[in-house]
Scaffold this active site. Sequence first.
Site, short mmCIF file in Angstrom:
data_model
loop_
_atom_site.label_atom_id
_atom_site.label_comp_id
_atom_site.label_asym_id
_atom_site.label_seq_id
_atom_site.Cartn_x
_atom_site.Cartn_y
_atom_site.Cartn_z
CE1 TYR A 1 -3.62 2.62 0.62
CE2 TYR A 1 -2.14 3.41 2.34
CZ TYR A 1 -3.24 3.59 1.53
OH TYR A 1 -3.98 4.74 1.64
N GLY A 2 1.82 1.30 0.93
CA GLY A 2 2.68 2.49 1.04
C GLY A 2 3.51 2.70 -0.22
#
Length: 96
Positions: A2-3
Amino acid sequence: MYGGTKWFVRDFMEVLRMESALEGTNISTATLYPAAINTELLTTITDPSSREQMEGLYETYGIAPERIADVVAFAMDLLDDTTVNEFTVGPANQPW
């Protein structure tokens, strides 16, 4: 994941903005980072424990999707000589 994905999109949009400026196109770009927005997202969570946790978060901090629409409208209404590169949008009562 996600990051990393989020940072890729941020960097991609910044490069697109810079290249557009160098070409003299006046194409504006803006990246929008929404927090807890009350949408149908929760209905897609299949894990009961995760869904319960997210429901609690959204009950406390969720904001109307119209707030995102307001930000998009603001960005689109800017004059051609102005751009805002990033918007982080979330509830005023969330300590983040």
